[in-house]
Design a protein around this motif. Structure first.
Motif: not given
Ligand SMILES: C[S@@+](CC[C@H](N)C(=O)[O-])C[C@H]1O[C@@H](n2cnc3c(N)ncnc32)[C@H](O)[C@@H]1O
Length: 247
Positions: A77-79, A112, A116, A120, A134, A136, A141-143, A145
């Motif tokens: 998760t990036g959250g 998992l 996008e 999860l 990760i 960030t 922070p959100v990358m 996928i």
């Molecule tokens: C675009 S992100 C989902 C964004 C969503 N708004 C959230 O807050 O989870 C899609 C997926 O990329 C992965 N991801 C994105 N940023 C990440 C991070 N900093 N660390 C780990 N996984 C990340 C996670 O699996 C996430 O569910």
């Protein structure tokens, strides 16, 4: 060496699936699992470039099937900021920390990655043994996928041969069920039981129990239960069942 499956949970865009296949192959990973993927056309194939084979061999499974066959499930998760205040309070591990945790184990590890648009959900995260994030920039922070998959694959590339066979999900679920019966047996306050059980699952889940260790814990619980029922009596070996055979 453990088998690492990269699981995309309900990905929305086929382009991302293609990029994910490509970056997986860049780091030597070939096992892609798709849960409820979108219809794929030429776009995914074009984005996969020379990793069409990863795309073509991707398995389509339900999330239930993924959990059932995994020895260890990792949520990403990036959250982080959003989830840290959640009552589950699961600790988060960076990809290098994740590597440390899994480097000596054998078995199937499913990692998992979420949707996008909203990642999860809490229930999906709670069913996993480990949560990885990760680190960030707090600014964003959100990358994407596929980029997140790239960072995780980079870190987990070339894992050594695992020495310890992990207890699988079915065995761990049996242990949690036993622990739940144990809490009932010791009249653990009913209003605290769910949280205690969740806490035990979190702790046991992230310690990567081997088959033998899980079996030993079953044995200890069984002995304690027996002694509570038969105070002052010696434990009867014949009451031992399948689970503590290897104790
Ligand atoms: C675009 S992100 C989902 C964004 C969503 N708004 C959230 O807050 O989870 C899609 C997926 O990329 C992965 N991801 C994105 N940023 C990440 C991070 N900093 N660390 C780990 N996984 C990340 C996670 O699996 C996430 O569910």
């Amino acid at each position: 060496m453990p088998q690492v499956d990269i699981v995309l949970v309900e990905p929305l865009y086929e382009g991302n699936i293609g990029f994910a296949a490509r970056v997986m192959k860049n780091f030597g990973f070939h096992n892609m699992v798709l849960v409820n993927p979108p219809k794929m056309t030429m776009e995914a194939t074009a984005r996969a470039s020379h990793a069409k084979d990863v795309l073509e061999s991707a398995e389509v499974l339900t999330l239930e099937e993924v959990f059932r066959r995994s020895d260890l499930a990792v949520a990403t998760t990036g959250g982080l900021a959003k989830s840290v205040s959640h009552p589950m309070r699961m600790p988060y591990y960076s990809p290098p920390e994740l590597r440390e945790m899994i480097k000596n184990v054998d078995g199937r590890i499913s990692i998992l990655f979420g949707r996008e648009n909203w990642g999860l959900n809490n229930e999906e995260i709670a069913r996993c043994d480990i949560v990885a994030t990760i680190p960030t920039s707090a600014e964003y922070p959100v990358m994407n996928i596929s980029h997140a998959i790239g960072v995780v694959c980079y870190e987990l590339a070339h894992l050594p041969r695992g020495e310890y066979l992990l207890a699988n999900k079915v065995e761990m679920d049996a242990l949690y069920a036993h622990f739940a019966r144990f809490l009932e047996g010791i009249s653990h306050p009913i209003e605290k039981r769910e949280t205690t059980l969740l806490l035990a699952k979190r702790v046991l889940g992230r310690t990567n129990l081997t088959v033998r260790e899980a079996s030993t814990i079953h044995g200890v619980l069984r002995r304690t239960e027996w002694h509570l029922k038969h105070p002052g009596m010696a434990y009867e070996e014949k009451s031992r069942e399948h689970w503590d055979e290897e104790e």
